[in-house]
Design an enzyme around this catalytic site. Structure first.
Site, PDB file in Angstrom:
ATOM      1  N   GLY A 107       0.607  -4.990   0.857  1.00 31.04           N
ATOM      2  CA  GLY A 107      -0.582  -5.100   0.014  1.00 31.04           C
ATOM      3  C   GLY A 107      -0.317  -5.836  -1.295  1.00 31.04           C
ATOM      4  O   GLY A 107      -1.251  -6.359  -1.914  1.00 31.04           O
ATOM      5  N   GLU A 135       4.684  -5.003   7.366  1.00 34.37           N
ATOM      6  CA  GLU A 135       3.910  -3.909   7.998  1.00 34.37           C
ATOM      7  C   GLU A 135       4.310  -3.594   9.435  1.00 34.37           C
ATOM      8  O   GLU A 135       4.300  -2.445   9.848  1.00 34.37           O
ATOM      9  CB  GLU A 135       2.412  -4.232   7.951  1.00 34.37           C
ATOM     10  CG  GLU A 135       1.779  -4.060   6.581  1.00 34.37           C
ATOM     11  CD  GLU A 135       1.814  -5.334   5.755  1.00 34.37           C
ATOM     12  OE1 GLU A 135       2.592  -6.266   6.085  1.00 34.37           O
ATOM     13  OE2 GLU A 135       1.061  -5.407   4.771  1.00 34.37           O
ATOM     14  N   GLU A 160      -0.691  -9.353  -0.454  1.00 32.06           N
ATOM     15  CA  GLU A 160      -2.112  -9.555  -0.149  1.00 32.06           C
ATOM     16  C   GLU A 160      -2.981  -9.601  -1.405  1.00 32.06           C
ATOM     17  O   GLU A 160      -3.913 -10.395  -1.483  1.00 32.06           O
ATOM     18  CB  GLU A 160      -2.591  -8.447   0.809  1.00 32.06           C
ATOM     19  CG  GLU A 160      -1.995  -8.627   2.213  1.00 32.06           C
ATOM     20  CD  GLU A 160      -2.159  -7.396   3.095  1.00 32.06           C
ATOM     21  OE1 GLU A 160      -1.751  -6.293   2.659  1.00 32.06           O
ATOM     22  OE2 GLU A 160      -2.675  -7.529   4.209  1.00 32.06           O
ATOM     23  N   ALA A 195       0.867  -1.171   0.000  1.00 30.82           N
ATOM     24  CA  ALA A 195       0.000   0.000   0.000  1.00 30.82           C
ATOM     25  C   ALA A 195       0.910   1.230   0.000  1.00 30.82           C
ATOM     26  O   ALA A 195       2.080   1.142   0.415  1.00 30.82           O
ATOM     27  CB  ALA A 195      -0.904  -0.014   1.217  1.00 30.82           C
TER      28      ALA A 195
HETATM   29  N1  DAK Z   1       4.633   3.140  -0.952  1.00 32.32           N
HETATM   30  C1  DAK Z   1       5.051   4.309  -1.493  1.00 32.32           C
HETATM   31  N2  DAK Z   1       6.184   4.432  -2.206  1.00 32.32           N
HETATM   32  C2  DAK Z   1       6.950   3.343  -2.336  1.00 32.32           C
HETATM   33  C3  DAK Z   1       6.575   2.079  -1.776  1.00 32.32           C
HETATM   34  C4  DAK Z   1       5.350   2.008  -1.057  1.00 32.32           C
HETATM   35  N3  DAK Z   1       4.880   0.883  -0.511  1.00 32.32           N
HETATM   36  N4  DAK Z   1       7.548   1.180  -2.082  1.00 32.32           N
HETATM   37  C5  DAK Z   1       8.471   1.852  -2.812  1.00 32.32           C
HETATM   38  N5  DAK Z   1       8.130   3.145  -2.961  1.00 32.32           N
HETATM   39  C6  DAK Z   1       8.865   4.194  -3.681  1.00 32.32           C
HETATM   40  C7  DAK Z   1      10.110   4.630  -2.917  1.00 32.32           C
HETATM   41  O1  DAK Z   1       9.763   5.580  -1.920  1.00 32.32           O
HETATM   42  C8  DAK Z   1      10.943   5.220  -4.043  1.00 32.32           C
HETATM   43  O2  DAK Z   1      10.455   6.503  -4.349  1.00 32.32           O
HETATM   44  P1  DAK Z   1      11.503   7.723  -4.703  1.00 32.32           P
HETATM   45  O3  DAK Z   1      12.431   7.830  -3.543  1.00 32.32           O
HETATM   46  O4  DAK Z   1      12.186   7.273  -5.972  1.00 32.32           O
HETATM   47  O5  DAK Z   1      10.606   8.911  -4.896  1.00 32.32           O
HETATM   48  C9  DAK Z   1      10.616   4.319  -5.229  1.00 32.32           C
HETATM   49  O6  DAK Z   1       9.369   3.680  -4.901  1.00 32.32           O
HETATM   50  C10 DAK Z   1      11.674   3.242  -5.457  1.00 32.32           C
HETATM   51  O7  DAK Z   1      11.854   2.553  -4.236  1.00 32.32           O
HETATM   52  P2  DAK Z   1      13.319   2.341  -3.569  1.00 32.32           P
HETATM   53  O8  DAK Z   1      14.244   3.442  -3.940  1.00 32.32           O
HETATM   54  O9  DAK Z   1      13.101   2.076  -2.126  1.00 32.32           O
HETATM   55  O10 DAK Z   1      13.772   1.026  -4.328  1.00 32.32           O
HETATM   56  P3  DAK Z   1      14.735  -0.126  -3.773  1.00 32.32           P
HETATM   57  O11 DAK Z   1      15.015  -1.004  -4.941  1.00 32.32           O
HETATM   58  O12 DAK Z   1      15.872   0.449  -3.007  1.00 32.32           O
HETATM   59  O13 DAK Z   1      13.824  -0.950  -2.726  1.00 32.32           O
HETATM   60  C11 DAK Z   1      11.783  -2.020  -1.943  1.00 32.32           C
HETATM   61  C12 DAK Z   1      12.664  -1.614  -3.179  1.00 32.32           C
HETATM   62  C13 DAK Z   1      10.456  -2.564  -2.459  1.00 32.32           C
HETATM   63  C14 DAK Z   1      12.501  -3.112  -1.132  1.00 32.32           C
HETATM   64  C15 DAK Z   1      11.590  -0.758  -1.044  1.00 32.32           C
HETATM   65  O14 DAK Z   1      11.066   0.293  -1.869  1.00 32.32           O
HETATM   66  C16 DAK Z   1      10.631  -0.986   0.076  1.00 32.32           C
HETATM   67  O15 DAK Z   1      10.956  -1.571   1.109  1.00 32.32           O
HETATM   68  N6  DAK Z   1       9.374  -0.484  -0.092  1.00 32.32           N
HETATM   69  C17 DAK Z   1       8.376  -0.550   0.948  1.00 32.32           C
HETATM   70  C18 DAK Z   1       7.837  -1.942   1.024  1.00 32.32           C
HETATM   71  C19 DAK Z   1       6.844  -2.073   2.142  1.00 32.32           C
HETATM   72  O16 DAK Z   1       7.123  -1.827   3.307  1.00 32.32           O
HETATM   73  N7  DAK Z   1       5.636  -2.425   1.731  1.00 32.32           N
HETATM   74  C20 DAK Z   1       4.569  -2.587   2.653  1.00 32.32           C
HETATM   75  C21 DAK Z   1       3.786  -1.321   2.637  1.00 32.32           C
HETATM   76  S1  DAK Z   1       2.638  -1.344   3.945  1.00 32.32           S
HETATM   77  C22 DAK Z   1      -4.184  -1.024   6.375  1.00 32.32           C
HETATM   78  C23 DAK Z   1      -4.290  -1.052   5.030  1.00 32.32           C
HETATM   79  C24 DAK Z   1      -3.292  -1.526   4.289  1.00 32.32           C
HETATM   80  C25 DAK Z   1      -2.116  -1.955   4.811  1.00 32.32           C
HETATM   81  C26 DAK Z   1      -1.982  -1.916   6.150  1.00 32.32           C
HETATM   82  C27 DAK Z   1      -3.003  -1.473   6.939  1.00 32.32           C
HETATM   83  N8  DAK Z   1      -5.228  -0.500   7.173  1.00 32.32           N
HETATM   84  C28 DAK Z   1      -5.449   0.891   7.114  1.00 32.32           C
HETATM   85  C29 DAK Z   1      -5.977  -1.329   8.046  1.00 32.32           C
HETATM   86  C30 DAK Z   1      -1.037  -2.381   3.976  1.00 32.32           C
HETATM   87  C31 DAK Z   1       0.171  -1.918   4.225  1.00 32.32           C
HETATM   88  C32 DAK Z   1       1.272  -2.098   3.348  1.00 32.32           C
HETATM   89  O17 DAK Z   1       1.207  -2.659   2.300  1.00 32.32           O
END
Ligand code: DAK
Length: 258
Positions: free
Chosen positions: A109, A132, A112, A64
């Site tokens: 997400g 998360e 998911e 997300a």
């Molecule tokens: N959201 C927003 N931007 C993201 C992103 C994300 N999930 N993942 C990557 N990006 C963006 C980065 O900020 C970066 O943007 P710029 O700096 O270029 O502007 C660009 O994509 C490239 O990412 P990286 O520079 O970080 O690329 P790397 O190759 O170094 O790393 C990576 C890739 C996928 C390992 C890393 O980007 C990463 O760890 N991303 C976050 C992954 C993550 O934590 N995903 C889980 C998100 S939380 C809920 C509803 C929904 C959810 C929870 C609760 N309720 C309200 C009940 C769900 C939550 C999630 O999914």
């Protein structure tokens, strides 16, 4: 309708839907989720199999959108989660088979949405994870429910508590994906599987999906009775008449989906 975050292409009854938000590695923002809901509500009745993949060769969906979520309060967080879970449930209940072709990161997400699909295959560079808790939240698009259902409680708890992504070979070992392919072959393999599914009777596929989903949460007697009812309903379809007639007469069958 034209979409900002979705690309779709249909041929021979197979629709390929590409989730596309390249600047954030295809993270799921509200607009993308809204478009996905609209797309699923309006999918062409000629589509027999849906394939979902992510834009580019690095990421399926990186979760997300963290930037969008960062400022939410409790009520807004609930609403954001509900928007995602409602769309994923719609996807899960689509009356046609859905294949996730996971072409890279499937985090949060992303993992998911893949789990809301019927079948998951992935490229060798794919990474699956529920990171998360490292952001101070829990999996909020039904990850706590579907991951345990797919891989068992022990492995689901390990993935969710550690937040550590797993590689494609580990995802295969624990049954989170059905097959792993080199990145360059992934979409061809997804199309091949979709084409094999397309040869079969659409109504029977719809009933089979409905049975598998509904029976999972039922007691044995109820589940078997459910299947009995649905099996009976197959005999009210033209597909059953045509399929069996063709078999007995050693002919090819072209199912009409009714
Ligand atoms: N959201 C927003 N931007 C993201 C992103 C994300 N999930 N993942 C990557 N990006 C963006 C980065 O900020 C970066 O943007 P710029 O700096 O270029 O502007 C660009 O994509 C490239 O990412 P990286 O520079 O970080 O690329 P790397 O190759 O170094 O790393 C990576 C890739 C996928 C390992 C890393 O980007 C990463 O760890 N991303 C976050 C992954 C993550 O934590 N995903 C889980 C998100 S939380 C809920 C509803 C929904 C959810 C929870 C609760 N309720 C309200 C009940 C769900 C939550 C999630 O999914």
């Amino acid at each position: 309708m034209s979409y900002t975050y979705l690309k779709n292409e249909t041929s021979n009854g197979i629709c390929t839907l590409t989730l596309s938000a390249p600047k954030s590695l295809n993270a799921l923002n509200s607009e993308l989720l809204g478009e996905l809901g609209h797309f699923l509500d309006n999918i062409d009745s000629a589509v027999r199999v849906l394939i979902i993949t992510g834009d580019g060769d690095k990421s399926f969906v990186a979760g997300a959108d963290i930037a969008e979520m960062s400022t939410l309060d409790e009520r807004e967080g609930f609403e954001f989660g509900k928007r995602g879970t409602d769309v994923f449930r719609k996807l899960e209940r689509l009356p046609i088979p859905v294949i996730a072709a996971v072409n890279g990161y499937a985090l949060g997400g992303g993992c998911e949405i893949a789990m809301a699909c019927d079948i998951r295959i992935c490229s060798d560079n794919a990474r699956f994870g529920q990171p998360e808790v490292g952001l101070g939240i829990i999996p909020g698009f039904s990850g706590t429910y579907r991951l345990a259902k797919l891989v068992g409680m022990g492995m689901a708890k390990q993935m969710i508590y550690t937040g550590k992504p797993i590689k494609s070979d580990e995802a295969l070992r624990i049954g989170l994906v059905n097959a792993v392919y080199p990145q360059a072959e992934l979409m061809a393999q997804a199309m091949k599987m979709a084409a094999a599914i397309c040869k079969n009777a659409p109504v029977a596929l719809k009933y089979a999906k409905e049975c598998i989903e509904a029976e999972y949460d039922l007691q044995a007697d109820e589940a078997i009775a459910y299947e009995n009812r649905m099996f009976g309903k197959c005999f009210a379809t033209a597909d059953q008449k045509n399929g069996m007639h063709a078999f007995l007469n050693k002919q090819e069958v072209e199912f009409e989906g009714r």
